[in-house]
Each structure stands twice: as structure tokens, then as C-alpha cells.
Design a protein around this motif. Sequence first.
Motif, PDB file in Angstrom:
ATOM      1  N   UNK A 168      47.465  50.337  42.690  1.00 53.50           N
ATOM      2  CA  UNK A 168      47.854  49.840  41.701  1.00 53.50           C
ATOM      3  C   UNK A 168      48.519  48.302  40.970  1.00 53.50           C
ATOM      4  N   UNK A 169      49.238  48.339  39.657  1.00 56.14           N
ATOM      5  CA  UNK A 169      48.423  47.617  38.815  1.00 56.14           C
ATOM      6  C   UNK A 169      50.314  46.776  39.240  1.00 56.14           C
ATOM      7  N   UNK A 170      51.323  47.550  40.033  1.00 59.00           N
ATOM      8  CA  UNK A 170      52.752  46.910  39.833  1.00 59.00           C
ATOM      9  C   UNK A 170      52.180  45.900  41.671  1.00 59.00           C
ATOM     10  N   UNK A 171      51.671  46.531  42.643  1.00 59.53           N
ATOM     11  CA  UNK A 171      51.345  45.523  43.950  1.00 59.53           C
ATOM     12  C   UNK A 171      50.274  44.290  43.526  1.00 59.53           C
ATOM     13  N   UNK A 172      49.371  45.065  42.713  1.00 61.00           N
ATOM     14  CA  UNK A 172      48.493  43.737  42.666  1.00 61.00           C
ATOM     15  C   UNK A 172      49.502  42.345  41.922  1.00 61.00           C
ATOM     16  N   UNK A 173      50.100  42.585  40.798  1.00 62.04           N
ATOM     17  CA  UNK A 173      51.409  41.397  40.431  1.00 62.04           C
ATOM     18  C   UNK A 173      52.049  40.613  40.536  1.00 62.04           C
ATOM     19  N   UNK A 174      52.723  41.699  42.377  1.00 59.95           N
ATOM     20  CA  UNK A 174      53.228  41.432  43.545  1.00 59.95           C
ATOM     21  C   UNK A 174      53.033  40.468  44.140  1.00 59.95           C
ATOM     22  N   UNK A 175      51.659  40.975  44.669  1.00 61.33           N
ATOM     23  CA  UNK A 175      50.619  39.968  45.499  1.00 61.33           C
ATOM     24  C   UNK A 175      49.864  38.604  45.042  1.00 61.33           C
ATOM     25  N   UNK A 176      49.890  39.129  43.674  1.00 67.13           N
ATOM     26  CA  UNK A 176      49.677  37.696  42.909  1.00 67.13           C
ATOM     27  C   UNK A 176      49.807  36.492  43.019  1.00 67.13           C
ATOM     28  N   UNK A 177      52.171  37.270  42.943  1.00 71.15           N
ATOM     29  CA  UNK A 177      53.295  36.178  42.487  1.00 71.15           C
ATOM     30  C   UNK A 177      53.774  35.715  44.135  1.00 71.15           C
ATOM     31  N   UNK A 178      53.647  36.973  44.672  1.00 71.67           N
ATOM     32  CA  UNK A 178      54.545  36.524  45.660  1.00 71.67           C
ATOM     33  C   UNK A 178      53.340  35.787  46.913  1.00 71.67           C
ATOM     34  N   UNK A 179      52.014  36.010  47.016  1.00 65.47           N
ATOM     35  CA  UNK A 179      51.006  35.678  47.302  1.00 65.47           C
ATOM     36  C   UNK A 179      51.025  34.278  48.465  1.00 65.47           C
ATOM     37  N   UNK A 180      49.810  33.888  49.590  1.00 68.26           N
ATOM     38  CA  UNK A 180      50.607  32.563  49.971  1.00 68.26           C
ATOM     39  C   UNK A 180      49.329  31.857  50.360  1.00 68.26           C
ATOM     40  N   UNK A 181      48.688  31.048  49.248  1.00 65.94           N
ATOM     41  CA  UNK A 181      49.172  30.527  48.259  1.00 65.94           C
ATOM     42  C   UNK A 181      49.300  31.906  47.029  1.00 65.94           C
ATOM     43  N   UNK A 182      50.489  31.447  46.176  1.00 64.92           N
ATOM     44  CA  UNK A 182      50.075  32.646  44.827  1.00 64.92           C
ATOM     45  C   UNK A 182      48.706  32.448  43.839  1.00 64.92           C
ATOM     46  N   UNK A 183      48.698  33.542  43.380  1.00 65.85           N
ATOM     47  CA  UNK A 183      47.357  32.988  42.754  1.00 65.85           C
ATOM     48  C   UNK A 183      47.993  33.627  40.969  1.00 65.85           C
ATOM     49  N   UNK A 184      47.292  32.201  40.263  1.00 64.11           N
ATOM     50  CA  UNK A 184      48.079  32.512  39.031  1.00 64.11           C
ATOM     51  C   UNK A 184      47.157  33.187  37.951  1.00 64.11           C
ATOM     52  N   UNK A 185      47.716  34.119  37.460  1.00 65.19           N
ATOM     53  CA  UNK A 185      46.822  35.218  36.098  1.00 65.19           C
ATOM     54  C   UNK A 185      47.577  34.869  34.901  1.00 65.19           C
ATOM     55  N   UNK A 186      46.566  34.641  34.096  1.00 64.10           N
ATOM     56  CA  UNK A 186      46.397  33.486  32.966  1.00 64.10           C
ATOM     57  C   UNK A 186      47.111  35.154  31.740  1.00 64.10           C
ATOM     58  N   UNK A 187      47.599  34.440  30.937  1.00 65.24           N
ATOM     59  CA  UNK A 187      48.107  34.868  29.427  1.00 65.24           C
ATOM     60  C   UNK A 187      46.717  35.829  29.477  1.00 65.24           C
ATOM     61  N   UNK A 188      45.920  35.909  28.899  1.00 61.40           N
ATOM     62  CA  UNK A 188      44.227  36.684  28.677  1.00 61.40           C
ATOM     63  C   UNK A 188      44.400  37.584  29.635  1.00 61.40           C
ATOM     64  N   UNK A 189      44.803  37.320  31.126  1.00 64.33           N
ATOM     65  CA  UNK A 189      44.828  38.490  31.785  1.00 64.33           C
ATOM     66  C   UNK A 189      44.940  39.327  31.922  1.00 64.33           C
ATOM     67  N   UNK A 190      46.657  38.966  31.504  1.00 62.92           N
ATOM     68  CA  UNK A 190      47.816  40.096  31.757  1.00 62.92           C
ATOM     69  C   UNK A 190      47.784  40.800  30.290  1.00 62.92           C
ATOM     70  N   UNK A 191      47.408  39.863  29.507  1.00 65.19           N
ATOM     71  CA  UNK A 191      47.549  41.129  28.092  1.00 65.19           C
ATOM     72  C   UNK A 191      46.307  41.726  28.111  1.00 65.19           C
TER      73      UNK A 191
END
Length: 821
Positions: free
Chosen positions: A626-649
Motif C-alpha cells: 500500500x502507498x501509505x506504508x511505502x511513503x513511511x518506509x521511504x521517509x523513516x528508512x535507514x537510510x531514508x529514500x528521497x522521493x522527488x516532487x515528480x514521483x509524489x505528483x
Amino acid sequence: MGGGLCGAPPPRPPLSPLSLLGAIAALGLRFLEHPSDARAAPGGSLRLRCRARGDEEPPELGWERDGAALDGDSDLAQVALPGGAWVATSQLRLSPVSASDSGRYRCWARLGGGARLLSREAHLELAGLPVFLEEPQDLELAVLAPFRLRCSARGPPEPVRLRWLRDGTPQNGLGDPLGQSPSTLWVPGLNRSSSFACEAHNERGVATSRSATVTVLAPAPRNLGLAAAGPRWLEVTWEPGDGFGDTGGDQECTVQLSPGDAAAVAAVADPADPASIADPAAVADPAAVAAVSRSVPVPPFSLRLAGLRPLSRYLARVACRDRRGRSAWSRWVPVATEEGAPEGPPRNVSAAWVGPGRARLRWGPPRDPLNGVLGGFRVGYGTPAHPEVILDVGLAQEASLDLGSLGPNVTLRVVSYTGGGGGPWSPPPLPPPPPAPLETQLVRPAAPAGVWWPALLALLALGALALLALLALAARRRHKETRYGAAFAPAVRFRVRSSYGRRSAQATLNRLGISPELKEKLRDVLVERHRVALGKTLGEGEFGSVVEGTLHQDSGVLRVAVKTMKLAICSRGELEDFLSEAACMKEFDHPNVMKLIGVCLQPWGRGSEGAPPAPIVLLPFMAHGDLHSFLLCARLGDPPTALTPRTLLGFMADIAAGMSYLSQRNFVHRDLAARNCMLDERLRVRVADFGLSKQVGGSQYYRQGRGAPVPVKWVALESLAERVYTTKSDVWSFGVTMWEIAAQGLTPYPGLENSEVFEFLRGGRRLGAPPQCPPHLYALMRRCWAADPRARPTFEELGGALGGLLRGLPPPPGAPAPPHE
């Protein structure tokens, strides 16, 4: 007599605050150092400190701000002293300091989870240069067109006074009403381009806003109108503005189209600003509003725009450029394309003989897009030797045909049509061989006397030979089974009955009294429960859980996600409603909508005989969850994964496209959130979790009748108040989902409980902008949260706006540069 030993003891009075402090002090807990008042500049850093002593065990320390618990960046050091006493020190770090950090701070101490002892209050005050909340923006306007510019700033320290500058010249005094923040500068019009800025003053100094350039444009073109139209094209004409082309040189005009009608453009204008109503181009960003933009050399002053959607409404405007520069945009003018023909043939065409010379033809509606309003169907039948006969059957989806003596080589086909014409014909179905004609069955030539008994003997001989062949085949099969059974003994041998899969589901529907029409629709929807094996739980939601599973089909094993519902199906009518919606969902076909594989019926077990079974929904397995878990893992992962504005839009645009598809089919989702959107192997979002979906009719709304739980922080204001759900309430939920994506998985309304959300929204307040969210994207979210559902945009408008924002982003590294318009 008073109560003796057998009586209840008298109640003990509660401890007063002084008695409570005395009890804590008796335990040997006291503060050695209290936090001190502090003053800091926004963006700086600060530390608050407190110390406490415990005579027998180490104290536990924590912090609160304005009476609420504070989970900040603090540390705790505990040091043992001679004699068994302990000293604990806590430091609360604030960096960078922001306006939300100001307030009253206390440190608390306790021993062994007991009562807390509070320190003295420390006040944190912010002081620095003013910070701009809103700055004047660039504008392009016609000569003498009125406009407004806005500016606001805050401290601390307060008060903050504003001064407007035009080309560096002050326009007001600090003590004027115009000097109060926020401030709106009204300008009746300009005859030349100028620059405007805003100064913010407080006791710490002066801050200056960005400089806004107001460009005065040449007069706008006029008399823009529609000259001709087709299903996928429009031709518009216009007249140039006064003085256009007088200076010679190259001349060109640009025409822009925006999906929607006049209400769509009115939504981007500011009702408090007369200039924005007179000229929507003054406040609408052309890149965000326009879906189609074409430039053409002039004269002639006309343009044909192709590649449009049939039977769609658009808004058109035009601006021109010559040696003097660009003109102002004309007003928006409504235009529309004509109706087109369907793009696909009718689906699921089947034919069957129902009697001598008679056939029944059945079919389903064509796949979208229809490109118009469905007018009906036409049926054609014929043979190579007979010309085809065409019948118009209206909106019916079956026809009984009298084919006469055309024979087995007859060709049957179906086509749908709209006001724009007919679509492609369906491939001819393959009917079974027709029965013998009635005349052949009733009229037989008489056999000569004495000739019938040789034919009878021949038939008996053929029957005996057939019986011997069947017995030999059965003996060979039994020998083969016995041989394999001995090889794998003591394993249990079994054979799957081919008739079991369909008979069990049909038996359940027959027992419940489901209507024959619905049973026919469910022929490709119901999946037998024994074909589904459940595995580990993938997630738990408000209305059900998702379990990994496998579906055993005749063609192989398919990995699926199994959705179980927590809401009980209490009656046969509710089960019929759910199965009817499942039959509709089976037809979903969109890259951004989760396709339903099927539905199982799970019996409740012993003690629940006669109760309707529980439905289980089978969906495709999504590789990235699911998208929510994907966003959390990207932000809180070790190391965090930077999601570009293009990806989020891109995530937001995918959801808008899927919801637009559902809303066009009158489906109200009611539980749209990031947790209910899935990511496939290409990181494409698919709207999922239809456990709460409802198909609505002509009223276009659904009223929830039972007191079921709702996802409060995602639900629209009118849904919380009246339990009414529409496509517009889904738009509200989409705005909250956009906020989740921009905040990369943060929970909406941080700090508010579910019980507090309704009063928060009813008071006119809304979610604040996520961190680092662009203002134009947050403005789009705010439009989704309009108190009046009619003022919210449609999913088509949201998709167009998000597409414009995506096109406005710089291309990713290595991508080819876009063509110059």
C-alpha cells in the motif's frame, strides 16, 4: 449506633494539591534546578534544562508545553550519589526554533511511575526580524485593469507594520490602516509596467519582500468564438486587439483550452477581487489551467485544435504577440466537441439455438470510451448466400432471431451506436449446431415392409461393440490407477470432481433465494472457497484485513490479496446488494483502479446455520504494497529514500485518474486514503479497497443507514454531520490523501483525536500545509475541502491541474528537452 467492625469503612477524603506535594516530598523527590525563561530568534537553536534529586531511586524526567505532553528531542542523565541518592538532569533541545515552539514549558519528575512533581514555568518567547507569510506576486494585466496585491508578515516581536513600495517609492505610512498585517493594496490600473514590494517593520528591524513585476499588456483579442466542431476537433476564430500588428514583424497567437465550463474557471477566481472576476487570467496560472495550448502564425486569425475528447465541454481563450510584446488573455469562452462513435464492440456476445430456426443472441455493453450517449444496439445476421439483415433492438442486450432456413452457416454480430454513429461490429460468436428442422422430425419417408429388421440388427451390433469398448477402457484406467496407487502408498489418492466448483456456489445462492438475474451476472464473479488458500496477514484497516493468498485455477496458481470485511452482512438483501456491486466491479478496466478477480462466500460455521455467508474479496497481489506504508518506509528508512516532487505528483495524478473513472460509473468509494491505494511493480498507483464502495443511482448520493465506523480524519464535513456520501465527499478524501502524500505518510490532523476533528472542521479550520509543500499544490488541496460540496473541483479538473503541475516541473536528468511552443 455507629458502624462497627462489620460495617463498611468510611470513605477517605482525596488528597489536596498541597497534600500531594507533601506526599511526593516525603518520598525524597525535589527539583534542584528549574527551567529558565528564554528568548530566541526564529531559525536558531535553544536548550531548556532541569535537574531533580531522588533520595532512594533515580528520578524520571519529562517535559510539557502549555499543559500538553511534549515528545521533543530531549536527553536524560542519571547519576548515583554516595548514600543511595540519585540526581537526574534533562535537556530539551529545540532546533530550529519556529513560531510553534513559543509557550509555557514545565519539567516534570516522578519516582517509579508514581505521581508527578512539576517544576516552575519557563516562558519561551521568539524575537527576530518579521517573517513573511504572503508576498506580492507577478501579474500580467491589460492597460488600466484594476488589480490587488497582498502581503502579510508576523513576528515575534509584535506588532509588525507594513509599508508598500512602487518602483521604490513608499505608498503609505506605517500608521495607516494599509500598514496593518495582513495588507491588501488596491490599484485602479496602470498604463505602464511597474514593480511592487512590501516592507515589514518591528522593533528588531526591517524585512523586505520579493519584488513583484506587474506587466501592462497590449489589448486582448476579441470576439473569440467557435467556427466549426467535430467529435475530436474544434475550430475557433477571433479578431486581434486594437493596434495589433501596427509595428510589423512576426506575429503569432496562442489558443488555450481548459476542460470544464464557466463554473470551473470561476472556481479559480477570487470573489473578493473584482479584477479576478473581470479577467480570470489575472489569477489563473495558464500552465495549471490549460490542458491544450497551441500557437499559430497570424493572419488568418483562426486555429483548428485536434486530438480532443468527443462530447466534451471546454473553455477557450486566446492571446497574441507582436513586436510590442504579448497581449492580455481574452475572456474564457465555452466551446464543445460533438458526439463520437463508440471505440469498442459490445462485449461477451454469445448465441444459442432455442428451437428450429430460432436463435437467442446476448451481449454486454461496449467498453469505454463510448464517446457519447449510448443510443442502442443493432443486430446483423446473414450467410454468404443471403444478404445480411440489420435489426435495431434499442437498448436491450438480447434478441431472439427467427433465422428461418438459413442453416448452420449463419453469421451473427452486434454493434452499438451513439448520436455520432456506430462503433465496430463484434466478432461473430460460434453457436452450437442447430437442431434438426421440425419438418424433418415430423415427416419421414415410409420404410418398405420387411426391410426394418436388418437395420435393427445392425443397430444392436453397433451398440454391443460400443459397450465392449467402454468396458475395456474402464479396465485399463482402473489398472493404471492401481499401479500408480501402489507406487505412492500409503498416500491418499483422490480425484477432483469437475462439477464441484460451480455447483457449491450455485447451491448457496439457491438456498439464499438470490434472483435468477443476479445469479446470471455472478457467473464469472463467484470463486469457490476451496480454491483459495490463505497465508500471512499483510495489513489491518478500519473495515477489514488483507491476507496474502493463492487462487487455484484450472490454468495454474495465481498469487492474490484476500480482503476480508469486518462489517457483517446481516440479511439476504444486504448480501444481494454487495454481490450486485461486485458484479459491477468485475467490469472495472482502468490502469489506476484495482481490478476485482472474484468473490468467495465464507460460511460462518457451527451455530450460524441460516445466516448469510461472509463475502471475501480477491484482488491482484501488488508487489510494493500500500502507498501509505511505502511513503513511511521511504521517509523513516535507514537510510531514508528521497522521493522527488515528480514521483509524489505522479502518485496524486494516478489516484485522480482512477477516481475519475470510478465517479463516471457512479461509484462512491467512501474510504479513499493512502492506505487503500496500492503500488504495482512499476510504482503505478491503483485505487483499491472497495469494501465500502456503493454504486449510486440518479440521485448521485448515498446515505449510510447503519451506525458503522468511519475513517473520521479522511471523511468530508457533510458526511460526518449527516452520513451522506457523494463523489464530492470522495474529492474531500482525495485532498486529505494528497496531504498524506506530500507529508510522506504523516497522519492528518496531528495532535487531534477523532472526537475533536468535527468541531475543528465546523469552526472553519483545515489541515495546514505539509512541510515544504508548494503553495499552488496546497491551494489545490484547500479547494477539495470547501465547506460547500458544489464548490469542490471534479476529479477530471484535479487530474488536469496535477498534470499541469507535472508538466511545469523540470525534466529528470537525461530526459530530452520538451519541444518549444
